[in-house]
Design an enzyme around this catalytic site. Structure first.
Site, PDB file in Angstrom:
ATOM      1  N   HIS A 123      23.312  -9.815  73.625  1.00 29.51           N
ATOM      2  CA  HIS A 123      22.489  -8.740  73.376  1.00 29.51           C
ATOM      3  C   HIS A 123      21.877  -7.857  74.906  1.00 29.51           C
ATOM      4  CE1 HIS A 123      18.745  -6.390  72.155  1.00 29.51           C
ATOM      5  NE2 HIS A 123      19.218  -6.647  70.860  1.00 29.51           N
ATOM      6  N   ASP A 200      19.231 -17.846  74.749  1.00 33.73           N
ATOM      7  CA  ASP A 200      18.627 -16.607  73.765  1.00 33.73           C
ATOM      8  C   ASP A 200      18.922 -17.181  72.198  1.00 33.73           C
ATOM      9  OD1 ASP A 200      18.045 -14.670  72.245  1.00 33.73           O
ATOM     10  OD2 ASP A 200      19.387 -13.107  73.386  1.00 33.73           O
ATOM     11  N   GLN A 203      18.536 -15.112  67.389  1.00 36.69           N
ATOM     12  CA  GLN A 203      19.315 -15.475  65.930  1.00 36.69           C
ATOM     13  C   GLN A 203      19.446 -16.804  65.475  1.00 36.69           C
ATOM     14  OE1 GLN A 203      19.732 -12.548  64.187  1.00 36.69           O
ATOM     15  NE2 GLN A 203      19.339 -11.197  65.793  1.00 36.69           N
ATOM     16  N   LYS A 226      11.920 -11.875  64.227  1.00 33.67           N
ATOM     17  CA  LYS A 226      12.977 -12.351  63.500  1.00 33.67           C
ATOM     18  C   LYS A 226      12.894 -13.811  62.619  1.00 33.67           C
ATOM     19  CE  LYS A 226      15.669  -9.917  67.053  1.00 33.67           C
ATOM     20  NZ  LYS A 226      16.315  -8.909  66.505  1.00 33.67           N
ATOM     21  N   CYS A 364      22.928  -3.145  70.098  1.00 36.87           N
ATOM     22  CA  CYS A 364      22.376  -3.617  71.358  1.00 36.87           C
ATOM     23  C   CYS A 364      23.214  -4.467  71.940  1.00 36.87           C
ATOM     24  CB  CYS A 364      21.105  -4.120  71.504  1.00 36.87           C
ATOM     25  SG  CYS A 364      19.660  -3.311  70.771  1.00 36.87           S
TER      26      CYS A 364
END
Ligand code: PLP
Length: 406
Positions: A123, A200, A203, A226, A364
């Site tokens: 991202h 990261d 998600q 999220k 993104c």
């Protein structure tokens, strides 16, 4: 009791509303998840009954607000399997968490000729801060290639690691493709060479249980919104010894130990990295989201989303004009695709008229779109509240759009 998505749907008030006059089919959870009643109530409860600024008050209300805010840190610690609450820094979102590491750890440890390794499926939030740092420090950004299936090329990854690598920063799960990156192999290869790893997890945390100790990462970041929690609330996990050695990020109130016009000394982590009044109710909302997910069981949510991902993939592959982008063997929660003759934005607009909310665009992840030679994709992304019927409606709406464009 096993997980029942139909029951869970009742926890989300927004799913009762319509979209363009049709029952809402929400397939944009990768962008932001909807909120269960428990989260909405936890936030209201703070404002209705416990609200005051934290840490400085000597009165009951402020002590209550402080307890709620600081208690949320323990909830996050347990959720991530971190060793100590001092390893949990509250930020605004995953983006800010990454910027924090780039501006502090990065500036302190990266110099001319050094290298930072990221992957081709990141991202923008996990590209641009490193790119800026490299520009500032005359360092080099190295990018691990992505295979045709949308997987990180691990062989190429190992070859990119070298004496000058100062950090590996990589997604746990790709937001654009749903690929699950084999993190244990990444951390093992990096640590063999003494290189720290930032993951990261924006998600990943909503989709399966994450244990930072087991993954062996040095930093882990995610966003509350999220994770079915509030927006404006993010997390940075950092290994204690790394955080201890890092200089402050933003400066001002709450992060200092003492201030004079000649000299300021700083709090230890995590307060050192939390300047100013935090999102007090947001912390309560995030803790409520974690409690809610723990109540349902993350393993059950994981199985549910994997099953739906398989079901949705099979369904979409039956549409001859449709091409899936991202076919990794190990993927979850995201169905990215292009449809011959229908631009993703047009597709998104037509699906909207059918009540189906998806995302169309570059997600993104422009370099990743370039890798697949597409300007954009349509992306349906799943949450715990999605059911097979949502994917049936998605497929029907795509067929309808194809007919309109014939
Ligand atoms: N990383 C990934 C993988 C994401 O999917 C996102 C958001 O889509 C981000 C980082 C940035 O999250 P936020 O905008 O909440 O900071």
């Amino acid at each position: 009791m096993s997980f029942d998505p139909y029951l869970a749907r009742r926890d989300f008030p927004i799913l009762e509303r319509t979209n363009r006059g049709q029952p809402l089919v929400y397939l944009d959870t990768a962008a932001s998840a909807q909120k269960p009643r428990a989260v909405i109530d936890a936030i209201s409860d703070v404002y209705e009954r416990h609200y005051a600024n934290i840490h400085r008050g000597v009165y009951e209300l402020s002590e209550e607000a402080t307890r709620i805010h600081d208690g949320a840190r323990e909830t996050v610690r347990a959720f991530l399997g971190a060793a100590d609450v001092r390893e949990i820094v509250f930020t605004r979102n995953a983006t800010e968490s990454i910027n924090l590491v780039a501006a502090t750890f990065g500036r302190a440890n990266v110099g001319p000729g050094d290298e930072i390794v990221i992957s081709g499926l990141e991202h923008h939030a996990n590209i641009v801060p490193w790119q800026m740092l490299c520009q500032e420090k005359e360092a080099r950004l190295r990018v691990v290639p992505v295979t045709d299936a949308g997987e990180v090329d691990l062989e190429a990854f190992e070859k990119l690691l070298g004496d000058r690598t100062r950090l590996v920063a990589i997604s746990h799960v790709s937001n654009a493709l749903g690929t699950i990156v084999p993190i244990r192999e990444v951390t093992a290869a990096a640590h063999e060479r003494g290189i720290p790893v930032l993951l990261d997890g924006a998600q990943a945390v909503p989709r399966f249980a994450v244990d930072v100790g087991e993954l062996g990462c040095d930093f882990y970041v995610f966003s509350g919104h999220k994770l079915y929690g509030p927006s404006g609330m993010g997390v940075l996990y950092g290994r204690a010894e790394l955080l201890e050695a890092m200089p402050p990020y933003q400066t001002g109130g709450d992060m200092i130990e003492s201030v004079s016009f000649e000299k300021t000394t700083f709090q230890p982590p995590p307060q050192r990295f939390e300047a100013g009044t935090p999102d007090i109710a947001g912390a309560a909302g995030l803790a409520a989201a974690i409690d809610y997910l723990n109540g349902l069981g993350l393993d059950a949510i994981e199985q549910h989303e994997l099953e739906l991902t398989r079901y949705g993939t099979e369904l979409l592959q039956q549409i001859p004009e449709l091409r899936m982008i991202g076919t990794a063997a190990d993927k979850t929660g995201v169905l990215s695709f292009v449809v011959e003759g229908v631009h993703p934005h047009d597709l998104g607009t037509i699906l909207d008229t059918q009540g189906v909310a998806i995302r169309a665009g570059h997600h993104c992840a422009q370099p990743l779109m370039e890798r697949f030679d597409v300007p954009a994709t349509a992306r349906a992304s799943l949450g715990l509240y999605n059911v097979r019927e949502d994917l049936d409606k998605l497929a029907a709406a795509i067929r309808h759009a194809i007919e309109l464009f014939r």
